[in-house]
Motif scaffolding. Structure first.
Motif, PDB file in Angstrom:
ATOM      1  N   ARG A 128       0.837  -1.186   0.000  1.00 22.91           N
ATOM      2  CA  ARG A 128       0.000   0.000   0.000  1.00 22.91           C
ATOM      3  C   ARG A 128       0.880   1.247   0.000  1.00 22.91           C
ATOM      4  O   ARG A 128       1.813   1.345   0.788  1.00 22.91           O
ATOM      5  N   VAL A 129       0.578   2.180  -0.860  1.00 18.04           N
ATOM      6  CA  VAL A 129       1.292   3.451  -0.936  1.00 18.04           C
ATOM      7  C   VAL A 129       0.292   4.576  -0.703  1.00 18.04           C
ATOM      8  O   VAL A 129      -0.797   4.574  -1.289  1.00 18.04           O
ATOM      9  N   ARG A 130       0.672   5.512   0.160  1.00 21.76           N
ATOM     10  CA  ARG A 130      -0.198   6.648   0.452  1.00 21.76           C
ATOM     11  C   ARG A 130       0.587   7.938   0.248  1.00 21.76           C
ATOM     12  O   ARG A 130       1.702   8.092   0.764  1.00 21.76           O
ATOM     13  N   LEU A 131      -0.006   8.856  -0.521  1.00 20.42           N
ATOM     14  CA  LEU A 131       0.591  10.163  -0.776  1.00 20.42           C
ATOM     15  C   LEU A 131      -0.315  11.230  -0.167  1.00 20.42           C
ATOM     16  O   LEU A 131      -1.510  11.284  -0.482  1.00 20.42           O
ATOM     17  N   THR A 132       0.245  12.054   0.700  1.00 25.62           N
ATOM     18  CA  THR A 132      -0.539  13.107   1.329  1.00 25.62           C
ATOM     19  C   THR A 132       0.249  14.416   1.296  1.00 25.62           C
ATOM     20  O   THR A 132       1.475  14.412   1.148  1.00 25.62           O
ATOM     21  N   GLY A 133      -0.455  15.520   1.448  1.00 31.22           N
ATOM     22  CA  GLY A 133       0.192  16.822   1.429  1.00 31.22           C
ATOM     23  C   GLY A 133      -0.287  17.709   2.559  1.00 31.22           C
ATOM     24  O   GLY A 133      -1.445  17.619   2.985  1.00 31.22           O
TER      25      GLY A 133
END
Length: 271
Positions: free
Chosen positions: A51-56
Motif C-alpha cells: 500500500r502506498v499513500r501520498l498526502t500533502g
C-alpha cells in the motif's frame, strides 16, 4: 478526518494499492504505481500486499509538504518506508529508492538470521540506502502542542538483533520492546554515527542478548515521569523522543515529536 480518493483500481492479480490525499498532483498515483512497482521487484520473498499513500500539508510554510509512505507485506513480514519532499514526483522517487534499498537490506539480514551467520555491522547495514533525512517537524508553537496519538501495544520480547531488524524493516528511528536477555523494557535507537544504542528501564548490560549487530548500552536508568513531565523534558532537551518509566504504569514508555508538530505517546498495553 481527511478524505482520500482511491487511484484507478488495480487488476485482480495486483498487490499494489495507491491512495492519494488532498494537495497531491493528479498524476502522482500512476507515477507511484510505476516506480514502486519496479521497487517491489527487489523483494526476495513473495509480496502479499503493498500500500502506498501520498498526502500533502495544507500549510504553505511546510518546507517539504508531500509525505509518501509505503507498507509492504513480504511473506508475512512488514516492511515500511516514509519520506518527505517538495513535490509529488520527488517524493515518489525518494520512496522508490528507499523501499528498494530497504527490501534488499531486510533480505540480507533475514538470510543472515536464518542461516545463523554473523549479521552486518551498523554502518554496513546502511550502505546503499537512500539519503536519510529526518522529516521536519511542523513549527507549531509549543503552547499549542498536545498528545494527539496514543498507541498502546504488547511489547515484543526480543533480542537487540531482532529489534534492529524490526527498526530497519519498519523505517523507525526508535523501537520500544522488552529486551529478552535482561527482561527489561527498552528502547533501541540510532546514533548520529549510524550505530545503535540501547536505553533500558533497568539497565543490565551484562544480560543483554544479541551480538550480530553492535549495540552500545546506556548505563542510565529511565527517569520516572508522567506524561506532562515527559513533555517538559522533551521540550527542554530538544531530543526527538524521551524514553521514561511511566509513573502510573511502572513500564517503559516513549513520548515523541510527530511530523505535524504535536506529540505521540507509546505505552505497553496491560497484561
Amino acid at each position: 478526518m481527511e478524505r482520500t480518493k482511491r487511484a484507478s483500481a488495480p487488476g485482480p492479480d495486483s498487490v499494489l494499492q495507491i491512495s492519494v490525499g488532498h494537495h497531491v498532483s493528479a498524476a502522482g498515483a500512476e507515477y507511484a504505481r510505476e516506480k514502486i512497482g519496479h521497487a517491489l521487484d527487489y523483494a526476495s520473498e513473495p509480496v502479499l500486499a503493498a500500500r502506498v499513500r501520498l498526502t500533502g500539508h495544507r500549510d504553505p510554510a511546510a518546507a517539504k509538504p508531500i509525505i509518501a509512505q509505503a507498507n509492504v507485506n513480504m511473506e508475512g513480514r512488514a516492511v515500511r518506508a516514509q519520506v518527505a519532499a517538495q513535490t509529488t514526483r520527488e517524493a515518489v522517487d525518494l520512496l522508490a529508492a528507499r523501499m528498494k534499498a530497504r527490501l534488499e537490506r531486510v533480505s540480507r539480514h533475514w538470510e543472515a538470521v536464518r542461516g545463523g551467520r554473523p549479521g552486518l555491522g551498523a554502518h554496513e547495514w546502511r550502505h546503499g540506502d537512500a539519503p536519510r533525512e529526518r522529516l521536519p517537524y511542523f513549527p507549531r508553537p509549543a503552547e499549542t502542542r498536545e498528545i494527539v496519538r496514543h498507541k498502546s501495544y504488547a511489547l515484543a520480547d526480543e533480542t537487540c538483533d531482532e529489534a534492529a531488524f524490526d527498526m530497519e524493516a519498519m523505517d523507525y528511528d526508535f523501537h520500544l520492546f522488552t529486551e529478552s536477555g535482561s527482561g527489561s523494557d527498552s528502547v533501541l535507537y540510532r546514533t548520529e554515527d549510524g550505530g545503535y544504542r540501547l536505553a533500558q528501564m533497568n539497565p543490565r548490560p551484562e544480560a543483554v542478548s544479541g551480538g550480530a549487530v553492535p549495540v552500545a548500552v546506556s548505563p542510565a536508568a529511565a527517569p520516572v515521569l508522567d506524561a506532562e513531565e515527559a513533555i517538559e523534558r522533551l521540550e527542554l532537551t530538544g531530543w526527538p523522543f524521551v524514553f521514561f518509566r511511566d509513573r502510573g504504569l511502572g513500564r517503559g514508555s516513549v513520548l515523541y515529536h510527530r511530523y505535524d508538530g504535536h506529540y505521540g505517546l507509546i505505552t505497553p498495553s496491560a497484561g
